[in-house]
Design an enzyme around this catalytic site. Sequence first.
Site, short mmCIF file in Angstrom:
data_model
loop_
_atom_site.label_atom_id
_atom_site.label_comp_id
_atom_site.label_asym_id
_atom_site.label_seq_id
_atom_site.Cartn_x
_atom_site.Cartn_y
_atom_site.Cartn_z
N ASP A 61 41.44 32.95 47.50
CA ASP A 61 40.42 33.90 47.06
C ASP A 61 39.01 33.33 47.22
O ASP A 61 38.23 33.27 46.26
CB ASP A 61 40.64 34.29 45.59
N VAL A 193 40.02 42.70 34.01
CA VAL A 193 38.68 42.12 34.19
C VAL A 193 38.76 40.79 34.95
O VAL A 193 38.45 39.71 34.43
CB VAL A 193 37.95 41.97 32.84
N ASP A 195 38.46 39.01 39.29
CA ASP A 195 37.92 39.15 40.66
C ASP A 195 36.47 39.63 40.68
O ASP A 195 36.12 40.61 41.34
CB ASP A 195 38.79 40.11 41.48
N ARG A 246 47.67 49.03 43.97
CA ARG A 246 47.46 47.64 44.38
C ARG A 246 46.17 47.54 45.21
O ARG A 246 46.17 47.37 46.42
CB ARG A 246 48.66 47.12 45.16
N GLU A 248 42.44 45.41 44.88
CA GLU A 248 41.79 44.35 44.13
C GLU A 248 40.76 43.64 44.98
O GLU A 248 40.46 44.04 46.11
CB GLU A 248 42.83 43.35 43.63
#
Length: 804
Positions: A61, A193, A195, A246, A248
């Site tokens: 990420d 809450v 990313d 899904r 995100e």
Amino acid sequence: MKRYWVSVLNISLLSTALLTATALAPVSVLADSPGAVSSIPQVSTSIENAAPSFRNVSVHDPSVIKVDDTFYIFGSHLQVAKSKDLMNWDSVASGVTDANPVVPNVTKEFAEALQWAQTDTLWAADVIQLADGKFYMYYNACKGDSPRSALGVAVADNIEGPYKDQGILLKSGMWDQISEDGTIYDATIHPNVVDPDVFFDKNGKLWMVYGSYSGGIFILEMDETTGKPLPNQGYGKKLTGGNHSRIEAPYMLYSPETDYYYLYLSYGGLGADGGYNIRVARSKTPDGPFLDAEGNDMINVKADKDKPLFDDRSIEPFGVKLLGNFLFQRQIGDPGTGQGIGYVSPGHNSAYYDAETGKQFLIFHSRFPGRGEEHEVSVHEMHMNSEGWPVVSPYRYAALEEETAPLITQNIAGQYNWVNHGKEITAEIISSQTVQFTADGQISGAVTGTWTLGADNQVQITSNNVVYNGVFTHEWEPDSQKTVLTFSALSSSGVAIWGSQMTALKDQDIVNAVKKDLNIGDTGIVFFNLSLPTKGTRDAEITWKSSNTSALSATGVVNRPRAGKGDAKVALTATIRKGSAVSSKTFNVTIPQQAVSPLLGEYTFDQKKLAKIVQDFSKNEYHGQAFNVATSAVNSKNQAAAFNGTDSYIQLPGIITDTTDFTFSAWVNWSGGGAWQRIFDFGNGLTRHMFLTPAQHTGSLQFTIHDQGQDQSLIAAEPLPSNQWVHVAVTLQGDTGTLYVNGKAVASSTEITFNPKDLQVTEAYLGKSRYTADPFYKGSMDNVRVYDKALTLAEIKRQAKEKP
């Protein structure tokens, strides 16, 4: 850095710079391309580029920020890395431990968030520099199996820390309790809450976009002096998602060239089987509405609440899909090794716009075909197409020297590897197809259509009445170690296509390349049917001929001679053709005779040379090889094999290749230790195998046979006794499996339907697991026997009485 737009950007100047596209140099046309037009003289002015260097890093990420001349990426698990060129990365920190220099004593510093989220790790962090010159890290912790999360901010004077906590900003997952907006928390409409991405808009206003699954993606107005949300917003304004869809990892990037805000998102699951893919939508304002290429308002994109959790079919038609699972498939005769170049589950990206050069970059993590859950950071350059949408260059950024000569149609003519990324959320890897571009604007092969070259190397491709707009660029192709011509384009429905031009080769060169590369594996001993390829690169044809079809057919079917007939020797010849060019290659193959039944292998470890050879005392002489195994005296008349638990094991031939029913019998003296040691592990890679472990994660003796992702197991109720000699045995007969200890059945099942023969065993170990993370066996073994039948209870009891 994440740009403070008011003070550092002159938008009009940047727009001018961006609109001046870099032109590209021509490349050679395929020599044998059918239909190629050659009336225009071909002139090559392409610049030779030295092979670029890459140093990879694993940061899940990655969120990018540039500080002076250095790029930093912050990710999950408090991983941080840096690079000066977006190609060679160095790790700065990793792990949510108190020794992490970025947040020293992190378990105490972020204790409130970790305790709320009931976790010991952190998820995707994001860092921005505010007007006070300090660096603000937006951290988050999540329980993982629910949206119980906390998002906070920490501040440091230096980009590499140390960061000091400034408190939690938002919480989620407070079931049946009042949430941040004053209503009872509902995970279908309220966010998870996590990313966060904090950014300045073009007018210098600070925002934070965030969210993952649950109620969707939200945006908050932020106070640029404190770095915290402005009051009375609750969770903020919703942008897209909901009902546990899904979606995100939001990331926002403004383009002065188009005056749009681009909201990057990841759809699907992040694992190798999750179908993770990167999408984008755009808006004229940072808080929406965000539309995709078809004009769909993303606020309406959510999962169908009447369908099972994480319903992907409801959301996959929406958003512009930039890339997903793909493989530029390497064919026999192509440069390089392995399967080719591709990604599995690329996602959770950040993006960067370089104000000085006008370049845009996509930074993300990805898994790879055939490499399981291993992941690395990748950086790709992006370009704007004629419709104002970013298209992603197919290969990773390599900082190639700029090229100035414009492309002409002759440069573009040739064969290409073509990938259509589609709109699906799927674990399937989309493999490339071969297409031909001709200089007169036609496309043939696996895909048919037309193409036209526009200004600044823009391209328009039409196929099946679908129009794709994109750009040609030169990129570094790692298998060939050369600069190649590529294209990346998007359709009006938001589907991406990629192409990579193949090097020009004459027919004889193609045949020679296929011949050199053609390999069917180890032919010294062949137990199983061979997969004989019939095609090579550029559609070269491969045909086969066998000198002994009764043992090995021309299609690769193996028929082993009966026991006592001796091994069969076969000359297997491949003939390779492309056009009028032809050549052949012969492989000498040995097909071993079938094993003498029922005792396939017997290992008593009494020989003096155990350090090298493990003698098989059965009639089959399936001798094994010992690695760091010592002989240990059991008594004055008997020796056993001693395994040190560190690096000792025995490798056997594929002794159960013809086995339907099965028995493994041995005396073991296990010294105890970590879970998942192996008494034996027979199989073929990670997809087909069976093993016996003295203790799995709960401490119990367990046998498992695994085939194509499914386990069938026998688990004893008690642990295997340690530090004493114990007889263990496993039998399989039909669908019945039984696990024995000291002649007594300790587990049984009538649902062991997998067949040992179907495992096609190529690696057979004593004392070693095929999984590198599992510990080696520590202890001794003696009288190891393998049968191609299930011994009876009486036979097992007799062996259990024959103590070493």
